[in-house]
Scaffold this motif. Structure first.
Motif, PDB file in Angstrom:
ATOM      1  N   SER A   1       0.851  -1.240   0.216  1.00 33.55           N
ATOM      2  CA  SER A   1       0.067   0.013   0.139  1.00 33.55           C
ATOM      3  C   SER A   1       0.763   0.974  -0.038  1.00 33.55           C
ATOM      4  O   SER A   1       0.458   2.110  -0.687  1.00 33.55           O
ATOM      5  CB  SER A   1      -0.853  -0.093   1.154  1.00 33.55           C
ATOM      6  N   ARG A   2       2.077   1.286   0.672  1.00 35.53           N
ATOM      7  CA  ARG A   2       2.670   2.408   0.872  1.00 35.53           C
ATOM      8  C   ARG A   2       3.598   2.593  -0.429  1.00 35.53           C
ATOM      9  O   ARG A   2       3.593   3.656  -0.995  1.00 35.53           O
ATOM     10  CB  ARG A   2       3.981   2.071   1.895  1.00 35.53           C
ATOM     11  N   TRP A   3       3.786   1.508  -0.982  1.00 38.83           N
ATOM     12  CA  TRP A   3       4.424   1.760  -2.294  1.00 38.83           C
ATOM     13  C   TRP A   3       3.724   2.246  -3.423  1.00 38.83           C
ATOM     14  O   TRP A   3       4.113   2.874  -4.219  1.00 38.83           O
ATOM     15  CB  TRP A   3       5.058   0.080  -2.558  1.00 38.83           C
ATOM     16  N   LEU A   4       2.599   1.636  -3.354  1.00 34.15           N
ATOM     17  CA  LEU A   4       1.550   1.876  -4.482  1.00 34.15           C
ATOM     18  C   LEU A   4       1.072   3.426  -4.404  1.00 34.15           C
ATOM     19  O   LEU A   4       1.103   4.249  -5.269  1.00 34.15           O
ATOM     20  CB  LEU A   4       0.225   1.233  -4.522  1.00 34.15           C
ATOM     21  N   THR A   5       0.904   3.935  -3.028  1.00 39.19           N
ATOM     22  CA  THR A   5       0.656   5.445  -2.804  1.00 39.19           C
ATOM     23  C   THR A   5       1.662   6.319  -3.346  1.00 39.19           C
ATOM     24  O   THR A   5       1.159   7.204  -3.845  1.00 39.19           O
ATOM     25  CB  THR A   5       0.330   5.419  -1.344  1.00 39.19           C
ATOM     26  N   GLY A   6       2.912   5.990  -2.920  1.00 38.46           N
ATOM     27  CA  GLY A   6       3.757   6.795  -3.585  1.00 38.46           C
ATOM     28  C   GLY A   6       4.063   6.648  -5.019  1.00 38.46           C
ATOM     29  O   GLY A   6       4.196   7.757  -5.607  1.00 38.46           O
ATOM     30  N   MET A   7       4.031   5.629  -5.667  1.00 38.56           N
ATOM     31  CA  MET A   7       4.072   5.300  -7.220  1.00 38.56           C
ATOM     32  C   MET A   7       2.926   6.088  -7.940  1.00 38.56           C
ATOM     33  O   MET A   7       3.191   6.689  -9.146  1.00 38.56           O
ATOM     34  CB  MET A   7       4.089   4.078  -7.455  1.00 38.56           C
ATOM     35  N   ARG A   8       1.866   6.079  -7.334  1.00 42.26           N
ATOM     36  CA  ARG A   8       0.583   6.710  -7.960  1.00 42.26           C
ATOM     37  C   ARG A   8       0.720   8.348  -8.024  1.00 42.26           C
ATOM     38  O   ARG A   8       0.101   8.958  -8.803  1.00 42.26           O
ATOM     39  CB  ARG A   8      -0.565   6.187  -7.381  1.00 42.26           C
ATOM     40  N   ARG A   9       1.659   8.831  -7.068  1.00 37.71           N
ATOM     41  CA  ARG A   9       1.835  10.406  -7.298  1.00 37.71           C
ATOM     42  C   ARG A   9       2.737  10.747  -8.567  1.00 37.71           C
ATOM     43  O   ARG A   9       2.675  12.124  -8.709  1.00 37.71           O
ATOM     44  CB  ARG A   9       2.434  10.551  -6.010  1.00 37.71           C
ATOM     45  N   ALA A  10       3.321   9.994  -9.365  1.00 35.49           N
ATOM     46  CA  ALA A  10       4.234  10.152 -10.211  1.00 35.49           C
ATOM     47  C   ALA A  10       3.408  10.654 -11.295  1.00 35.49           C
ATOM     48  O   ALA A  10       2.333  10.191 -11.831  1.00 35.49           O
ATOM     49  CB  ALA A  10       4.889   9.002 -10.858  1.00 35.49           C
ATOM     50  N   PRO A  11       3.698  11.989 -12.002  1.00 36.28           N
ATOM     51  CA  PRO A  11       3.025  12.762 -13.038  1.00 36.28           C
ATOM     52  C   PRO A  11       3.350  12.057 -14.365  1.00 36.28           C
ATOM     53  O   PRO A  11       2.692  12.599 -15.301  1.00 36.28           O
ATOM     54  CB  PRO A  11       3.407  13.915 -12.933  1.00 36.28           C
ATOM     55  N   LEU A  12       3.896  11.044 -14.453  1.00 39.51           N
ATOM     56  CA  LEU A  12       4.616  10.693 -15.834  1.00 39.51           C
ATOM     57  C   LEU A  12       4.872   9.030 -15.562  1.00 39.51           C
ATOM     58  O   LEU A  12       5.375   8.693 -14.736  1.00 39.51           O
ATOM     59  CB  LEU A  12       5.719  11.421 -16.394  1.00 39.51           C
ATOM     60  N   ILE A  13       4.046   8.468 -16.519  1.00 40.75           N
ATOM     61  CA  ILE A  13       4.280   6.937 -16.680  1.00 40.75           C
ATOM     62  C   ILE A  13       4.987   6.604 -18.112  1.00 40.75           C
ATOM     63  O   ILE A  13       4.024   7.198 -19.219  1.00 40.75           O
ATOM     64  CB  ILE A  13       3.403   6.068 -16.406  1.00 40.75           C
ATOM     65  N   ILE A  14       5.787   5.990 -18.422  1.00 36.30           N
ATOM     66  CA  ILE A  14       6.431   5.552 -19.513  1.00 36.30           C
ATOM     67  C   ILE A  14       6.578   3.853 -19.870  1.00 36.30           C
ATOM     68  O   ILE A  14       7.232   3.548 -18.758  1.00 36.30           O
ATOM     69  CB  ILE A  14       7.635   5.940 -20.201  1.00 36.30           C
ATOM     70  N   VAL A  15       5.831   3.446 -20.768  1.00 37.01           N
ATOM     71  CA  VAL A  15       5.818   1.899 -20.925  1.00 37.01           C
ATOM     72  C   VAL A  15       6.740   1.681 -22.067  1.00 37.01           C
ATOM     73  O   VAL A  15       6.063   1.856 -23.002  1.00 37.01           O
ATOM     74  CB  VAL A  15       4.287   1.520 -21.118  1.00 37.01           C
TER      75      VAL A  15
END
Length: 206
Positions: A77-91
């Motif tokens: 949950s902590r990991w996902l909360t912080g990661m979801r704050r990223a303004p950019l995702i590149i796949v």
């Protein structure tokens, strides 16, 4: 920044400032770095999905987050909360067909598209090179990033959510943004293996 310093400062960042978007010119530089990666036969069998709008990022997390309960719920949950704050995702995606087609051309000397000719799947290797160049460029730009995998059972939902063609396989995803207060991965307790432990000179056995 000196190259050695850049390498030393590279790390996986898992929490971001949600109020600071990545400037468009920086996004362009990340992608320009990616396409400068080496590729077998100059096949360049990659494709990059860039997600900047909040709705697109939300759709990504909805598609790729496992629905099953994680045994380590608090940590995840902590990991996902912080990661979801990223303004950019590149796949980054790899295209196997681009390589099989390229090496069936006259200058390569193969007359078929037999995958058995490839003991190492360079379409994944080369796309990994591209991802690493983006991670290094992120550091040079004063930002943070994290490369992580998409769970196997979530790849098809991801494809469906973004209309990804069958010939493109996501090798992972990269979150990018300005760093926020973060936590160290428990994996780092293992320590970095010393050079003498992983390098073999002349032959593998002494």
């Amino acid at each position: 920044m000196e190259f050695r310093e850049l390498i030393g400062r590279r790390r996986m960042v898992r929490n971001y400032d949600p109020d600071r978007p990545v400037p468009a010119e920086v996004v362009d530089r990340l992608l320009d770095s990616a396409i400068r990666a080496p590729s077998a036969g100059f096949s360049q069998g990659w494709g990059f999905l860039v997600l900047e709008r909040p709705a697109d990022r939300d759709r990504f997390w909805s598609a790729t987050t496992p629905v099953a309960a994680d045994p380590d719920t608090e940590r995840r949950s902590r990991w996902l909360t912080g990661m979801r704050r990223a303004p950019l995702i590149i796949v980054p995606h790899a295209n196997r067909s681009a390589y099989l087609d390229r090496y069936a051309q006259p200058d390569k000397g193969w007359t078929d598209r037999d995958e058995a000719r490839w003991p190492v799947p360079y379409w994944y290797v080369d796309t990994g090179f591209a991802a690493l160049l983006m991670l290094l460029t992120v550091v040079d730009e004063g930002l943070g990033a994290c490369f992580f995998g998409i769970p196997p059972e979530r790849v098809e939902p991801y494809r469906a959510a973004f209309d990804v063609p069958d010939e493109f396989t996501p090798i992972g995803a990269i979150t990018v943004g300005y760093r926020a207060a973060d936590f160290r991965s428990p994996s780092l307790r293992r320590g970095r293996r010393p050079v003498d432990e992983v390098v073999h000179r002349g032959r593998w056995s002494p």
